[in-house]
Design a protein around this motif. Structure first.
Motif, mmCIF file in Angstrom:
data_model
loop_
_atom_site.group_PDB
_atom_site.id
_atom_site.type_symbol
_atom_site.label_atom_id
_atom_site.label_comp_id
_atom_site.label_asym_id
_atom_site.label_seq_id
_atom_site.Cartn_x
_atom_site.Cartn_y
_atom_site.Cartn_z
ATOM 1 N N ILE A 50 -1.825 -7.624 8.737
ATOM 2 C CA ILE A 50 -0.560 -8.069 8.145
ATOM 3 C C ILE A 50 0.182 -6.858 7.589
ATOM 4 C CG2 ILE A 50 0.507 -9.473 6.344
ATOM 5 C CD1 ILE A 50 -1.831 -11.391 6.557
ATOM 6 N N GLY A 51 1.396 -6.653 8.055
ATOM 7 C CA GLY A 51 2.148 -5.455 7.699
ATOM 8 C C GLY A 51 1.740 -4.314 8.616
ATOM 9 N N GLY A 96 6.682 -12.232 8.311
ATOM 10 C CA GLY A 96 5.975 -11.643 7.190
ATOM 11 C C GLY A 96 5.087 -12.656 6.485
ATOM 12 N N LEU A 97 4.240 -12.154 5.632
ATOM 13 C CA LEU A 97 3.430 -12.994 4.756
ATOM 14 C C LEU A 97 4.325 -13.549 3.660
ATOM 15 C CD1 LEU A 97 0.567 -13.962 3.847
ATOM 16 C CD2 LEU A 97 0.443 -11.845 2.507
ATOM 17 N N GLY A 98 4.212 -14.845 3.394
ATOM 18 C CA GLY A 98 5.064 -15.433 2.365
ATOM 19 C C GLY A 98 4.742 -16.885 2.114
ATOM 20 N N ALA A 136 1.433 -5.863 2.413
ATOM 21 C CA ALA A 136 2.602 -6.741 2.462
ATOM 22 C C ALA A 136 3.578 -6.495 1.322
ATOM 23 C CB ALA A 136 2.148 -8.200 2.468
ATOM 24 N N GLU A 137 3.512 -5.307 0.716
ATOM 25 C CA GLU A 137 4.496 -4.899 -0.291
ATOM 26 C C GLU A 137 4.653 -5.924 -1.422
ATOM 27 O OE1 GLU A 137 5.847 -1.711 -0.130
ATOM 28 O OE2 GLU A 137 4.338 -1.642 1.442
ATOM 29 N N GLY A 138 3.542 -6.491 -1.858
ATOM 30 C CA GLY A 138 3.574 -7.429 -2.985
ATOM 31 C C GLY A 138 3.421 -8.876 -2.594
ATOM 32 N N GLU A 157 -3.838 -3.511 0.437
ATOM 33 C CA GLU A 157 -3.126 -2.721 -0.568
ATOM 34 C C GLU A 157 -2.585 -3.674 -1.623
ATOM 35 O OE1 GLU A 157 -0.883 0.928 0.350
ATOM 36 O OE2 GLU A 157 0.853 -0.183 -0.394
ATOM 37 N N LEU A 158 -2.926 -3.418 -2.879
ATOM 38 C CA LEU A 158 -2.492 -4.257 -3.996
ATOM 39 C C LEU A 158 -1.328 -3.582 -4.708
ATOM 40 C CD1 LEU A 158 -6.001 -5.194 -5.452
ATOM 41 C CD2 LEU A 158 -4.570 -6.564 -3.918
ATOM 42 N N HIS A 159 -0.260 -4.345 -4.919
ATOM 43 C CA HIS A 159 0.965 -3.800 -5.504
ATOM 44 C C HIS A 159 1.188 -4.327 -6.916
ATOM 45 C CE1 HIS A 159 1.433 -3.338 -1.155
ATOM 46 N NE2 HIS A 159 2.185 -2.294 -1.441
ATOM 47 N N LEU A 160 1.984 -3.602 -7.650
ATOM 48 C CA LEU A 160 2.311 -3.935 -9.033
ATOM 49 C C LEU A 160 3.830 -3.916 -9.217
ATOM 50 C CD1 LEU A 160 -0.272 -1.619 -10.837
ATOM 51 C CD2 LEU A 160 -0.395 -4.114 -10.700
ATOM 52 N N PRO A 161 4.323 -4.540 -10.286
ATOM 53 C CA PRO A 161 5.735 -4.345 -10.639
ATOM 54 C C PRO A 161 6.004 -2.857 -10.800
ATOM 55 C CG PRO A 161 4.740 -6.086 -11.949
ATOM 56 C CD PRO A 161 3.621 -5.400 -11.219
ATOM 57 N N PRO A 162 7.206 -2.360 -10.517
ATOM 58 C CA PRO A 162 8.438 -3.134 -10.352
ATOM 59 C C PRO A 162 8.736 -3.584 -8.932
ATOM 60 C CG PRO A 162 8.966 -0.820 -10.388
ATOM 61 C CD PRO A 162 7.479 -0.911 -10.577
ATOM 62 N N ILE A 163 7.866 -3.254 -7.957
ATOM 63 C CA ILE A 163 8.229 -3.587 -6.581
ATOM 64 C C ILE A 163 7.864 -5.023 -6.217
ATOM 65 C CG2 ILE A 163 7.936 -1.189 -5.906
ATOM 66 C CD1 ILE A 163 5.399 -2.028 -4.420
ATOM 67 N N CYS A 164 7.174 -5.735 -7.090
ATOM 68 C CA CYS A 164 6.779 -7.117 -6.793
ATOM 69 C C CYS A 164 6.511 -7.841 -8.105
ATOM 70 C CB CYS A 164 5.537 -7.136 -5.901
ATOM 71 S SG CYS A 164 4.040 -6.539 -6.714
ATOM 72 N N PRO A 165 6.315 -9.155 -8.052
ATOM 73 C CA PRO A 165 5.957 -9.891 -9.267
ATOM 74 C C PRO A 165 4.595 -9.450 -9.783
ATOM 75 C CG PRO A 165 6.692 -11.376 -7.530
ATOM 76 C CD PRO A 165 6.507 -10.035 -6.896
ATOM 77 N N PRO A 166 4.237 -9.856 -11.003
ATOM 78 C CA PRO A 166 2.917 -9.508 -11.542
ATOM 79 C C PRO A 166 1.793 -10.049 -10.672
ATOM 80 C CG PRO A 166 4.343 -10.363 -13.264
ATOM 81 C CD PRO A 166 5.055 -10.598 -11.971
ATOM 82 N N PRO A 167 0.613 -9.418 -10.712
ATOM 83 C CA PRO A 167 -0.527 -9.896 -9.929
ATOM 84 C C PRO A 167 -0.885 -11.344 -10.255
ATOM 85 C CG PRO A 167 -0.961 -7.704 -10.779
ATOM 86 C CD PRO A 167 0.317 -8.159 -11.420
ATOM 87 N N ASN A 168 -1.434 -12.030 -9.275
ATOM 88 C CA ASN A 168 -1.873 -13.408 -9.434
ATOM 89 C C ASN A 168 -3.328 -13.413 -9.891
ATOM 90 O OD1 ASN A 168 -2.633 -16.059 -9.209
ATOM 91 N ND2 ASN A 168 -2.160 -16.261 -7.029
#
Length: 203
Positions: A50-51, A96-98, A136-138, A157-168
């Motif tokens: 994915i991605g 994309g993933l969503g 998947a960029e967040g 790859e795990l993303h963090l703000p500011p490029i995505c919402p907070p982790p689940n």
């Protein structure tokens, strides 16, 4: 070239013999992804990338497994060209993933509204998943934890703000309960917006 790659009429050839077309694009073309571990990938694994960008991971995975599906929302044209260049049988899902609803996705200077799919939908389209690679960029935080059932290995790859919402937290809790894992803070990435690379094996 001193980096072990060369050029031909077909584009760039990396030291592994993998070919990439040379094109001027408004987005980055990722040609190598050494941060992802594939040592335990098997020839019968159903691999879901994915991605996929232009194929750096899926083209290498296809040398191990005969069952590779690549998911890419923006760079699919060049991805498919690279698959043909390497004579690989990789299925491409354009999207994309969503959440399953169309979404606007931005990658560098590319901006497009594309279809999205839940992880469960992607696994169904791919015919199953044993080995998941996800960048998947967040959008990884939109994964329903139980959609990971049946997946033996995760490279994500795990993303963090500011490029995505907070982790689940529910996703992290599920992985912590069902997988042995580590998170590698890869030096090839800026720490801004990136938690690191998750390497997880189902217990």
């Amino acid at each position: 070239m001193n980096n072990g790659s060369g050029q031909s009429g077909a584009g760039i050839i990396l030291r592994e013999g993998i070919r990439f077309a040379v094109r001027s694009t408004p987005y980055r073309q990722i040609l190598d992804v050494p941060e992802y571990q594939t040592g335990d990938m098997g020839k019968n694994d159903r691999v879901l990338d994915i991605g996929a960008n232009v194929g750096a991971f899926c083209l290498r995975a296809a040398r191990i497994s005969a069952h590779v599906t690549a998911v890419e929302p923006l760079t699919a044209d060049l991805l498919e060209e690279n698959i043909v260049l390497n004579d690989e049988a990789i299925r491409v899902i354009r999207g994309g993933l969503g959440t399953g609803q169309p979404a606007e996705i931005i990658w560098d200077e590319c901006r497009m509204t594309v279809p999205t799919y839940t992880l469960r939908m992607l696994i169904s389209l791919a015919g199953g998943c044993d080995f998941l690679k996800c960048d998947a960029e967040g959008a990884e935080w939109l994964i329903h934890p139980h959609d990971l059932e049946g997946i033996r290995r995760i490279e994500m790859e795990l993303h963090l703000p500011p490029i995505c919402p907070p982790p689940n937290p529910a996703l992290l809790d599920y992985i912590g309960e069902h997988y042995t894992f580590s998170i590698d803070r890869s030096p090839v990435y800026s720490p801004l917006g990136v938690m690191g690379i998750l390497h997880a094996t189902r217990e």
